[in-house]
Design an enzyme around this catalytic site. Structure first.
Site, PDB file in Angstrom:
ATOM      1  NE  ARG A  23      -3.192   3.035   1.027  1.00 50.35           N
ATOM      2  CZ  ARG A  23      -4.178   3.252   1.893  1.00 50.35           C
ATOM      3  NH1 ARG A  23      -4.726   2.228   2.537  1.00 50.35           N
ATOM      4  NH2 ARG A  23      -4.622   4.465   2.116  1.00 50.35           N
TER       5      ARG A  23
ATOM      6  NE  ARG B 112      -7.699   3.744  -0.952  1.00 54.18           N
ATOM      7  CZ  ARG B 112      -8.344   4.687  -0.267  1.00 54.18           C
ATOM      8  NH1 ARG B 112      -8.621   4.501   0.996  1.00 54.18           N
ATOM      9  NH2 ARG B 112      -8.713   5.814  -0.824  1.00 54.18           N
TER      10      ARG B 112
ATOM     11  CG  ASP C 212      -8.511   1.842   3.043  1.00 51.91           C
ATOM     12  OD1 ASP C 212      -7.579   2.168   3.795  1.00 51.91           O
ATOM     13  OD2 ASP C 212      -9.613   2.401   3.032  1.00 51.91           O
TER      14      ASP C 212
ATOM     15  CG  ASP D  27     -10.443   2.332   6.901  1.00 50.01           C
ATOM     16  OD1 ASP D  27      -9.306   2.766   7.136  1.00 50.01           O
ATOM     17  OD2 ASP D  27     -11.124   2.698   5.928  1.00 50.01           O
TER      18      ASP D  27
END
Length: 337
Positions: A252, A261, A264, A266
């Site tokens: 990344r 990307r 990701d 989160d």
């Protein structure tokens, strides 16, 4: 494909056997390269998998609706992908990966049992079969990382010492919710790699279906593949470290804010843990605005609550009603580990 309940693995999620039905997939034959000997890795051999899932098939039977039960075709493919995928030395390891995939197949699955047969095992005496059977209930942590009980204890310890930046970590923090997405390169491979990395560090408890979504914000870019992963609860910075490690594995690069990307990762929530640390805000400050988070979250936790925003199902209803809401398409892909 269903049969009367019998032999349900012990555990709270499967304790009331009279209310559960059984879906069995037997004789799944897949070539893999698992084993300790170099020849097993080089030449490979056929493995045979039997899987049994316990769940209530009543809603599906009453409506004749496939979406209310386990799609055994998708399950077969997910299990086959694991057997044909990353080699391991022990069929015990393989069986644990497969049983986790069974529990992740649908949130309605209360328990699962998997038997891995190795009929061509390199044994010098006559034999018919070698097999390992693993049975797990949904309320029993089935992980290669820390168990939910250990993770929750760690959360409580950190909460006691962390002060106002991390509160409530021990109350109802049985798992954390992680969103993963990719729109560069082999998107599916990046997501599968993220699941493996998260499993190794935190223990994966469930994985949603994969959804294809239009990008939200940022420059013009390709569509994303998104999914939600439930992992064992951990202190916020441990969760963040695991997320960043998975992103590094996928190479990344953080060059453009909200840009494309490879991966990701989160952290969306961890029970009712609150964190005002700028590096990891909990719950995620924009999760309640994102269908690509809330919809797959319901796959693995139908009664999910987002602290400060209420029921995730209600959020989905409100977001879906907004004119011009970003398109969200469920794909047939699985993220078996």
């Amino acid at each position: 494909m269903t049969a009367p309940t019998g032999g349900v693995p012990a555990g709270g999620a499967a304790a009331d056997a009279a209310r559960l039905d059984r879906i069995a997939l037997t004789g799944l034959r897949v070539h893999g390269r698992h084993g300790v000997l170099p020849a097993e890795r080089e030449l490979g051999q056929f493995f045979v998998v039997d899987a049994t899932l316990w769940l209530d098939t009543g809603p599906a039977a009453a409506t004749d609706d496939l979406t209310l039960t386990v799609h055994y075709g998708e399950l077969a493919q997910a299990l086959a992908d694991i057997v044909a995928g990353e080699p391991v030395e022990l069929i015990e390891t393989l069986a644990h990966r497969l049983v986790r995939a069974c529990l992740a197949a649908d949130p309605r699955v209360a328990a699962a049992e998997v038997t891995v047969h190795k009929p061509a095992a390199p044994i010098t005496v006559a034999f018919t079969d070698v097999a390992v059977t693993v049975a797990r209930s949904r309320d029993v942590a089935v992980t290669t990382g820390p168990s939910r009980e250990v993770a929750a204890t760690r959360s409580r310890d950190v909460a006691a010492a962390a002060g106002p930046s991390a509160t409530g970590a021990g109350a109802g923090a049985g798992h954390a919710v992680v969103a993963i997405g990719s729109n560069i390169g082999d998107r599916l491979a990046h997501l599968r790699g993220a699941v493996r990395d998260l499993d190794a560090r935190l223990g994966v408890l469930a994985v949603s279906a994969v959804y294809e979504t239009e990008p939200v914000g940022g420059p013009e870019q390709d569509d994303y593949l998104n999914a939600i992963v439930l992992v064992g609860a951990a202190p916020p910075h441990d969760l963040l470290a695991a997320a960043r490690a998975a992103e590094r594995t996928a190479a990344r690069e953080r060059t453009i804010r909200w840009g494309p990307r490879t991966l990701d990762v989160d952290i969306i929530a961890c029970g009712d843990t609150l964190s005002d640390d700028p590096e990891i805000l909990l719950p995620h400050p924009r999760a309640h605005e994102r269908l690509f988070v809330c919809v797959p979250w319901l796959d693995v936790e139908p009664d999910a609550m987002l602290p400060g925003h209420g029921r995730v199902a209600d959020l989905v209803a409100r977001l879906s009603a907004v004119p011009g809401a970003a398109a969200l398409r469920r794909t047939p892909h699985g993220l078996g580990r």
